[in-house]
Motif scaffolding. Structure first.
Motif, PDB file in Angstrom:
ATOM      1  N   SER A   1      33.876  12.030  37.394  1.00 23.79           N
ATOM      2  CA  SER A   1      34.525  11.057  38.267  1.00 23.79           C
ATOM      3  C   SER A   1      34.338  11.395  39.743  1.00 23.79           C
ATOM      4  N   GLU A   2      34.073  12.699  40.017  1.00 25.22           N
ATOM      5  CA  GLU A   2      33.840  13.104  41.411  1.00 25.22           C
ATOM      6  C   GLU A   2      32.465  12.660  41.894  1.00 25.22           C
ATOM      7  N   TYR A   3      31.573  12.371  40.937  1.00 25.19           N
ATOM      8  CA  TYR A   3      30.218  11.952  41.304  1.00 25.19           C
ATOM      9  C   TYR A   3      30.100  10.435  41.511  1.00 25.19           C
ATOM     10  N   TRP A   4      30.869   9.702  40.730  1.00 27.03           N
ATOM     11  CA  TRP A   4      30.644   8.246  40.788  1.00 27.03           C
ATOM     12  C   TRP A   4      31.902   7.411  41.023  1.00 27.03           C
ATOM     13  N   GLY A   5      33.028   8.017  41.235  1.00 30.63           N
ATOM     14  CA  GLY A   5      34.209   7.251  41.596  1.00 30.63           C
ATOM     15  C   GLY A   5      34.817   6.505  40.428  1.00 30.63           C
ATOM     16  N   LYS A   6      35.789   5.669  40.729  1.00 31.54           N
ATOM     17  CA  LYS A   6      36.592   4.997  39.703  1.00 31.54           C
ATOM     18  C   LYS A   6      35.771   4.029  38.852  1.00 31.54           C
ATOM     19  N   GLU A   7      34.926   3.185  39.503  1.00 35.81           N
ATOM     20  CA  GLU A   7      34.153   2.185  38.758  1.00 35.81           C
ATOM     21  C   GLU A   7      33.165   2.844  37.817  1.00 35.81           C
ATOM     22  N   GLY A   8      32.523   3.928  38.312  1.00 29.18           N
ATOM     23  CA  GLY A   8      31.586   4.653  37.458  1.00 29.18           C
ATOM     24  C   GLY A   8      32.275   5.276  36.269  1.00 29.18           C
ATOM     25  N   GLN A   9      33.486   5.806  36.494  1.00 27.46           N
ATOM     26  CA  GLN A   9      34.236   6.428  35.409  1.00 27.46           C
ATOM     27  C   GLN A   9      34.629   5.406  34.344  1.00 27.46           C
ATOM     28  N   LEU A  10      34.998   4.216  34.771  1.00 28.32           N
ATOM     29  CA  LEU A  10      35.338   3.158  33.815  1.00 28.32           C
ATOM     30  C   LEU A  10      34.137   2.793  32.945  1.00 28.32           C
ATOM     31  N   SER A  11      32.959   2.675  33.575  1.00 25.64           N
ATOM     32  CA  SER A  11      31.740   2.369  32.813  1.00 25.64           C
ATOM     33  C   SER A  11      31.424   3.489  31.839  1.00 25.64           C
ATOM     34  N   PHE A  12      31.591   4.733  32.281  1.00 27.24           N
ATOM     35  CA  PHE A  12      31.344   5.897  31.426  1.00 27.24           C
ATOM     36  C   PHE A  12      32.293   5.900  30.229  1.00 27.24           C
ATOM     37  N   ASN A  13      33.555   5.627  30.499  1.00 26.97           N
ATOM     38  CA  ASN A  13      34.560   5.612  29.430  1.00 26.97           C
ATOM     39  C   ASN A  13      34.259   4.541  28.388  1.00 26.97           C
ATOM     40  N   ARG A  14      33.815   3.365  28.854  1.00 24.64           N
ATOM     41  CA  ARG A  14      33.514   2.279  27.909  1.00 24.64           C
ATOM     42  C   ARG A  14      32.387   2.679  26.948  1.00 24.64           C
ATOM     43  N   ILE A  15      31.433   3.476  27.458  1.00 26.28           N
ATOM     44  CA  ILE A  15      30.315   3.902  26.612  1.00 26.28           C
ATOM     45  C   ILE A  15      30.747   4.992  25.637  1.00 26.28           C
ATOM     46  N   VAL A  16      31.409   6.042  26.140  1.00 27.60           N
ATOM     47  CA  VAL A  16      31.724   7.199  25.281  1.00 27.60           C
ATOM     48  C   VAL A  16      32.775   6.851  24.227  1.00 27.60           C
ATOM     49  N   HIS A  17      33.598   5.877  24.504  1.00 23.94           N
ATOM     50  CA  HIS A  17      34.614   5.483  23.531  1.00 23.94           C
ATOM     51  C   HIS A  17      34.195   4.254  22.719  1.00 23.94           C
ATOM     52  N   LYS A  18      32.882   3.921  22.791  1.00 30.31           N
ATOM     53  CA  LYS A  18      32.292   2.867  21.965  1.00 30.31           C
ATOM     54  C   LYS A  18      32.879   1.477  22.225  1.00 30.31           C
ATOM     55  N   HIS A  19      33.313   1.246  23.450  1.00 24.53           N
ATOM     56  CA  HIS A  19      33.821  -0.097  23.771  1.00 24.53           C
ATOM     57  C   HIS A  19      32.685  -1.076  24.068  1.00 24.53           C
ATOM     58  N   VAL A  20      31.508  -0.552  24.327  1.00 23.30           N
ATOM     59  CA  VAL A  20      30.331  -1.392  24.595  1.00 23.30           C
ATOM     60  C   VAL A  20      29.139  -0.800  23.856  1.00 23.30           C
ATOM     61  N   ASP A  21      28.117  -1.646  23.635  1.00 21.87           N
ATOM     62  CA  ASP A  21      26.908  -1.189  22.936  1.00 21.87           C
ATOM     63  C   ASP A  21      25.911  -0.531  23.882  1.00 21.87           C
ATOM     64  N   GLU A  22      26.054  -0.781  25.180  1.00 23.23           N
ATOM     65  CA  GLU A  22      25.095  -0.233  26.118  1.00 23.23           C
ATOM     66  C   GLU A  22      25.208   1.295  26.168  1.00 23.23           C
ATOM     67  N   HIS A  23      24.099   1.908  26.594  1.00 25.81           N
ATOM     68  CA  HIS A  23      24.076   3.360  26.737  1.00 25.81           C
ATOM     69  C   HIS A  23      23.724   3.760  28.167  1.00 25.81           C
ATOM     70  N   SER A  24      23.793   2.800  29.090  1.00 27.04           N
ATOM     71  CA  SER A  24      23.497   3.115  30.487  1.00 27.04           C
ATOM     72  C   SER A  24      24.265   2.165  31.396  1.00 27.04           C
ATOM     73  N   PHE A  25      24.411   2.578  32.611  1.00 27.10           N
ATOM     74  CA  PHE A  25      25.021   1.714  33.625  1.00 27.10           C
ATOM     75  C   PHE A  25      24.503   2.143  34.990  1.00 27.10           C
ATOM     76  N   ARG A  26      24.774   1.320  35.977  1.00 25.27           N
ATOM     77  CA  ARG A  26      24.339   1.618  37.343  1.00 25.27           C
ATOM     78  C   ARG A  26      25.548   1.921  38.210  1.00 25.27           C
ATOM     79  N   SER A  27      25.374   2.883  39.103  1.00 26.28           N
ATOM     80  CA  SER A  27      26.485   3.247  39.969  1.00 26.28           C
ATOM     81  C   SER A  27      25.960   4.021  41.167  1.00 26.28           C
ATOM     82  N   LYS A  28      26.747   4.041  42.207  1.00 27.36           N
ATOM     83  CA  LYS A  28      26.442   4.920  43.327  1.00 27.36           C
ATOM     84  C   LYS A  28      26.807   6.340  42.891  1.00 27.36           C
ATOM     85  N   PHE A  29      25.964   7.331  43.215  1.00 27.72           N
ATOM     86  CA  PHE A  29      26.153   8.712  42.767  1.00 27.72           C
ATOM     87  C   PHE A  29      26.235   9.615  43.994  1.00 27.72           C
TER      88      PHE A  29
END
Length: 457
Positions: free
Chosen positions: A37-65
């Protein structure tokens, strides 16, 4: 080990985003942090959480790093899960797509500018087939995007520009250069319009022309104003000249006419009388021309008042529609009831209508024809539309019909001053006369009279 040695930023985390391990890229950029979360902020963390907890089928997202020291990039972040000792872990690979992202932003900005600009824009492929038009292009042409995609821009061709004109345009743009010129095109409904057209070739990295961007600037109103200015200058110049000609020719002509009449009364020679009658007729013709010149150049002394246009039209029609010359012509008249009155000189307006109606009669000499008269109100302007199904006017002559002494009639059948004088009268009332014609099919004259007239002189 393979992933950890890659050129990309790679980190291993648990399912909460806590960092377990990282590669040398992270070390070298002094970018060691405790949580993703320190690398990509709140929006990036939300996208990461959706992937690791299987809320979405995607395995990638875009974010400022974000790296240490405020350094950052725009990244495509790929998340891949694996298990160690029955515990879920994730490999997070960070690909720098800053350049691609900036290019996409530039393209988005460009597309939005193109979409919302007031100037009509078209984009074609290398063969000249339309692949994009903006809303302004749809509005000015009258065609929808669906009707235009895949078509050639020649769908708008008015035929006003010769074939060589477009051949030269293609020669220039295929060489990779810009081409600019004024063109006259045709809308879907047949109306003509003028634009200033700039065509720019679209060139790829290999210096190959892959398409063309055409940017139009609507100059229809500008062209109409230019034509009106030229016409007004012509009328002003000729008005001054007409007054001088009428004065210089009128006096000697009166003397000649008097002498001819004296000789006619005193001679019994049949041959002489025949020739003198011919001279007298020609003198009368010249006198008529001079009278029209004088009427045009002399400031109006008639009473200006508000009158009923429909009443004036009916008076003119009553004069024209009876007699042997019009027996083969059907007259139709459709007048809008309760038209507001306009400020004009009634006698002069009758003269205008008679000039146009008589021209229509002359154009319908052979065969069965129709002359139609309409009156309508559009905003604050009364439109009087007089059409015929006669011989029509050649396209090359349309712009000349209001010029003094221009006539399409046979020698001796017209002075070429009727429409010129009529236009001067209507201009004096603050209005205008427009003409449309197709050779062999007929002509339509539209007299425009503003409710608030403008008398000058």
């Amino acid at each position: 080990p393979v992933l950890m040695g890659t050129e990309y930023t790679v980190l291993i985390t648990d399912d909460e985003g806590a960092i377990i391990e990282y590669n040398t890229v992270v070390k070298n950029r002094a970018a060691i942090k405790k949580a993703m979360s320190e690398y990509w902020g709140k929006e990036g963390q939300l996208s990461f959480n959706r992937i690791v907890h299987k809320h979405v089928d995607e395995h990638s997202f875009r974010s400022k790093f974000f790296f240490a020291g405020g350094d950052s990039l725009y990244a495509e972040i790929i998340v891949a899960g694996f298990e160690i000792d029955s515990k879920k872990k994730f490999v997070v690979t960070v690909k720098d797509i800053t350049k691609q992202h900036n290019e996409e932003l530039d393209l988005l900005r460009f597309s939005e500018v193109i979409r919302h600009t007031v100037n009509p824009i078209q984009i074609t492929d290398a063969k000249g087939k339309i692949i994009y038009v903006n809303p302004a292009y749809e509005r000015i042409t009258g065609y929808t995007k669906e009707e235009l995609i895949g078509r050639d821009p020649s769908i708008l061709n008015s035929g006003k520009q010769p074939k060589e004109f477009w051949q030269n345009a293609w020669k220039v743009i295929l060489s990779g250069q810009e081409w600019i010129s004024q063109v006259q095109n045709k809308r879907k409904n047949g109306d003509l319009f003028y634009t200033e057209l700039l065509i720019s070739p679209i060139i790829d990295e290999a210096k190959t022309v892959i398409g063309f961007l055409g940017a139009h600037r609507d100059i229809t109103e500008q062209k109409m104003l230019e034509q009106q200015l030229v016409r007004s200058q012509k009328m002003e110049t000729f008005g001054t000249l007409a007054a001088g000609i009428a004065h210089e020719v009128g006096n000697p002509l009166t003397s000649i006419s008097s002498i001819v009449q004296v000789i006619l009364r005193t001679t019994d020679d049949a041959f002489a009388k025949e020739k003198l009658d011919l001279v007298k007729n020609q003198i009368n013709r010249i006198t008529k021309i001079i009278r029209e010149l004088v009427d045009f150049s002399r400031p109006s002394t008639y009473d200006v008042k508000r009158i009923d246009v429909n009443a004036i039209l009916r008076d003119a029609m009553n004069i024209v529609q009876y007699g042997k010359k019009v027996q083969h012509i059907q007259f139709t008249i459709t007048l809008t009831d309760n038209l507001p009155s306009v400020t004009v000189v009634s006698d002069q307006l009758v003269q205008v209508f008679l000039n146009i109606l008589m021209n229509a009669v002359d154009a319908c000499e052979e065969g069965k024809h129709t002359i139609s008269v309409h009156s309508v109100l559009d905003k604050d302007i009364v439109h009087i539309i007089i059409g015929d199904t006669g011989t029509g006017i050649a396209e090359t002559d349309i712009e000349k019909v209001f010029d003094p002494f221009f006539t399409t009639k046979e020698v001796g059948k017209g002075t070429g001053l009727g429409l010129w004088v009529s236009l001067g009268i209507i201009k004096n009332f603050g209005g205008d006369i427009r003409v449309e014609s197709v050779l062999g099919k007929g002509t339509i004259f539209t007299v425009l009279l503003p409710l608030k007239g403008a008398m000058h002189g």
